[in-house]
Motif scaffolding. Structure first.
Motif, mmCIF file in Angstrom:
data_model
loop_
_atom_site.group_PDB
_atom_site.id
_atom_site.type_symbol
_atom_site.label_atom_id
_atom_site.label_comp_id
_atom_site.label_asym_id
_atom_site.label_seq_id
_atom_site.Cartn_x
_atom_site.Cartn_y
_atom_site.Cartn_z
ATOM 1 N N SER A 161 0.847 -1.193 0.000
ATOM 2 C CA SER A 161 0.000 0.000 0.000
ATOM 3 C C SER A 161 0.883 1.244 0.000
ATOM 4 C CB SER A 161 -0.923 0.001 1.223
ATOM 5 O OG SER A 161 -1.726 1.168 1.230
ATOM 6 N N THR A 162 1.214 1.720 -1.189
ATOM 7 C CA THR A 162 2.085 2.887 -1.328
ATOM 8 C C THR A 162 1.691 3.633 -2.601
ATOM 9 O OG1 THR A 162 4.398 3.615 -1.320
ATOM 10 C CG2 THR A 162 3.893 1.628 -2.580
ATOM 11 N N GLY A 163 2.444 4.699 -2.920
ATOM 12 C CA GLY A 163 2.123 5.480 -4.101
ATOM 13 C C GLY A 163 2.999 6.715 -4.189
ATOM 14 N N GLY A 169 -2.576 3.870 1.777
ATOM 15 C CA GLY A 169 -3.835 3.642 2.479
ATOM 16 C C GLY A 169 -4.899 2.934 1.675
ATOM 17 N N LEU A 170 -4.547 2.496 0.452
ATOM 18 C CA LEU A 170 -5.495 1.746 -0.369
ATOM 19 C C LEU A 170 -5.056 0.285 -0.440
ATOM 20 C CD1 LEU A 170 -6.090 4.443 -3.104
ATOM 21 C CD2 LEU A 170 -7.875 3.390 -1.697
ATOM 22 N N PRO A 171 -5.939 -0.625 -0.870
ATOM 23 C CA PRO A 171 -5.586 -2.056 -0.885
ATOM 24 C C PRO A 171 -4.649 -2.420 -2.035
ATOM 25 C CG PRO A 171 -7.982 -1.716 -0.834
ATOM 26 C CD PRO A 171 -7.350 -0.412 -1.205
ATOM 27 N N GLY A 172 -3.551 -1.684 -2.163
ATOM 28 C CA GLY A 172 -2.598 -1.916 -3.235
ATOM 29 C C GLY A 172 -1.877 -0.634 -3.608
ATOM 30 N N ALA A 173 -0.971 -0.734 -4.554
ATOM 31 C CA ALA A 173 -0.162 0.423 -4.958
ATOM 32 C C ALA A 173 -0.950 1.373 -5.853
ATOM 33 C CB ALA A 173 1.096 -0.045 -5.674
ATOM 34 N N ILE A 174 -0.750 2.667 -5.634
ATOM 35 C CA ILE A 174 -1.397 3.703 -6.451
ATOM 36 C C ILE A 174 -0.557 3.930 -7.696
ATOM 37 C CG2 ILE A 174 -2.077 6.126 -6.539
ATOM 38 C CD1 ILE A 174 -2.456 5.988 -3.481
ATOM 39 N N LEU A 175 -1.151 3.703 -8.860
ATOM 40 C CA LEU A 175 -0.445 3.898 -10.128
ATOM 41 C C LEU A 175 -0.856 5.195 -10.825
ATOM 42 C CD1 LEU A 175 -0.331 0.289 -11.637
ATOM 43 C CD2 LEU A 175 1.278 1.428 -10.105
ATOM 44 N N GLY A 176 -1.956 5.790 -10.381
ATOM 45 C CA GLY A 176 -2.402 7.066 -10.942
ATOM 46 C C GLY A 176 -2.930 7.951 -9.836
ATOM 47 N N LEU A 177 -2.634 9.262 -9.919
ATOM 48 C CA LEU A 177 -3.054 10.199 -8.884
ATOM 49 C C LEU A 177 -3.259 11.555 -9.540
ATOM 50 C CD1 LEU A 177 -3.233 10.149 -5.648
ATOM 51 C CD2 LEU A 177 -1.023 11.311 -5.722
ATOM 52 N N ALA A 178 -4.346 12.243 -9.169
ATOM 53 C CA ALA A 178 -4.623 13.532 -9.803
ATOM 54 C C ALA A 178 -5.465 14.419 -8.908
ATOM 55 C CB ALA A 178 -5.348 13.319 -11.135
ATOM 56 N N THR A 179 -5.210 15.715 -8.978
ATOM 57 C CA THR A 179 -6.097 16.678 -8.326
ATOM 58 C C THR A 179 -7.354 16.805 -9.176
ATOM 59 O OG1 THR A 179 -4.960 18.483 -9.486
ATOM 60 C CG2 THR A 179 -4.235 17.985 -7.245
ATOM 61 N N GLU A 180 -8.428 17.226 -8.548
ATOM 62 C CA GLU A 180 -9.720 17.298 -9.229
ATOM 63 C C GLU A 180 -9.685 18.211 -10.448
ATOM 64 O OE1 GLU A 180 -14.422 17.821 -7.931
ATOM 65 O OE2 GLU A 180 -12.838 18.660 -6.673
ATOM 66 N N ASP A 181 -8.923 19.313 -10.374
ATOM 67 C CA ASP A 181 -8.876 20.251 -11.499
ATOM 68 C C ASP A 181 -7.834 19.870 -12.549
ATOM 69 O OD1 ASP A 181 -6.495 20.813 -10.234
ATOM 70 O OD2 ASP A 181 -6.836 22.967 -10.048
ATOM 71 N N GLY A 182 -7.157 18.742 -12.337
ATOM 72 C CA GLY A 182 -6.153 18.321 -13.311
ATOM 73 C C GLY A 182 -4.872 19.129 -13.252
ATOM 74 N N GLY A 183 -4.684 19.891 -12.181
ATOM 75 C CA GLY A 183 -3.486 20.715 -12.063
ATOM 76 C C GLY A 183 -2.226 19.893 -11.899
ATOM 77 N N VAL A 184 -2.348 18.770 -11.189
ATOM 78 C CA VAL A 184 -1.220 17.853 -10.992
ATOM 79 C C VAL A 184 -1.703 16.433 -11.263
ATOM 80 C CG1 VAL A 184 0.516 16.972 -9.400
ATOM 81 C CG2 VAL A 184 -0.213 19.356 -9.231
ATOM 82 N N ILE A 185 -0.987 15.734 -12.130
ATOM 83 C CA ILE A 185 -1.380 14.372 -12.507
ATOM 84 C C ILE A 185 -0.147 13.470 -12.510
ATOM 85 C CG2 ILE A 185 -2.373 12.904 -14.304
ATOM 86 C CD1 ILE A 185 -3.864 15.373 -15.347
ATOM 87 N N TYR A 186 -0.234 12.355 -11.791
ATOM 88 C CA TYR A 186 0.801 11.327 -11.808
ATOM 89 C C TYR A 186 0.239 10.089 -12.505
ATOM 90 C CZ TYR A 186 3.482 13.599 -8.001
ATOM 91 O OH TYR A 186 4.217 14.458 -7.225
#
Length: 241
Positions: A161-163, A169-186
């Motif tokens: 559980s990482t990212g 904090g999720l049941p596995g690794a986070i492969l995508g992450l983004a703010t709602e406005d799309g200002g920052v996207i991984y």
């Protein structure tokens, strides 16, 4: 196709699926896109940025992980970009066994070390799905505050559980992450099944002062709080990441 070949293929498929599902160590390479016009709210900055050739800043990070720890850091490069200063490049070490997190921040050319417990976030898992770096991922939401929602896509095929940054904090690794406005996207570009080395995953020894978040904020407000750009830096340093 003979019975024996069919059995061998079935055994191989089951073995591969099992191995894939139990992945708990490796390296993930992320590409981060930052919309600078959304990052910097000051009108003077916006006017200046509109004149620049690039409005989207791209940075690359590597996440090393096993079942007890992870280390998130910018990918090393000898190239220096024209607007290298425009985005933060935090290094984040998380130890899941002792629930600690060490963040190394670059504050106007100087490293600041900040130690804290691992962040706890309340996620809402949805039915949304998408494939990232070859992995089926499920969408989750976290309300950072009244005006900011973070979207994450995680895979339970990678059980750690990482990212990116300090997110987990999720049941596995986070492969995508983004703010709602799309200002920052991984988004993860690749996943390597390889055990991280001690150098890659453990924080370096340092004689520098290690601050608590409260101590570092107090210091930055004292040193930089009267400067307009300093205020922006303080906000970014103690933002959702």
């Amino acid at each position: 196709m003979s019975f024996n070949i069919k059995m061998l293929l079935l055994i191989f498929a089951i073995s591969s699926s099992s191995l894939f599902a139990q992945l708990s160590k490796g390296k993930i390479v992320y590409e981060r896109k930052t919309n600078l016009l959304k990052k910097y709210k000051d009108e003077e900055w916006k006017e200046w940025l509109k004149e620049q050739e690039r409005k989207i800043k791209i940075d690359v990070f590597e996440l090393y992980f096993n079942d007890t720890a992870s280390a998130f850091k910018p990918q090393e490069s000898e190239l220096r970009e024209k607007m290298d200063w425009a985005t933060d490049k935090n290094i984040v070490y998380q130890n899941f066994k002792n629930n600690t997190r060490l963040t190394i921040k670059d504050i106007w050319g100087e490293k600041a070390y900040m130690k804290d417990t691992i962040a706890k976030r309340v996620w809402k898992i949805t039915d949304g799905k998408r494939k990232i770096a070859g992995y089926e991922c499920r969408k989750a939401l976290w309300k950072a505050n009244d005006s900011t929602t973070i979207y994450a896509w995680y895979t339970d095929n990678i059980i750690t559980s990482t990212g990116p940054e300090s997110f987990n904090g999720l049941p596995g690794a986070i492969l995508g992450l983004a703010t709602e406005d799309g200002g920052v996207i991984y988004f993860a570009k690749s996943v390597e099944i390889t055990a991280p080395t001690e150098v890659n995953i453990n924080p370096p020894k340092t004689k520098s002062k290690i601050y608590t978040p409260k101590e570092l904020r107090t210091k930055m407000e004292k040193d930089l709080g009267k400067n307009k750009w300093g205020k922006e830096l303080i906000k970014a340093t103690f933002d959702i990441w």
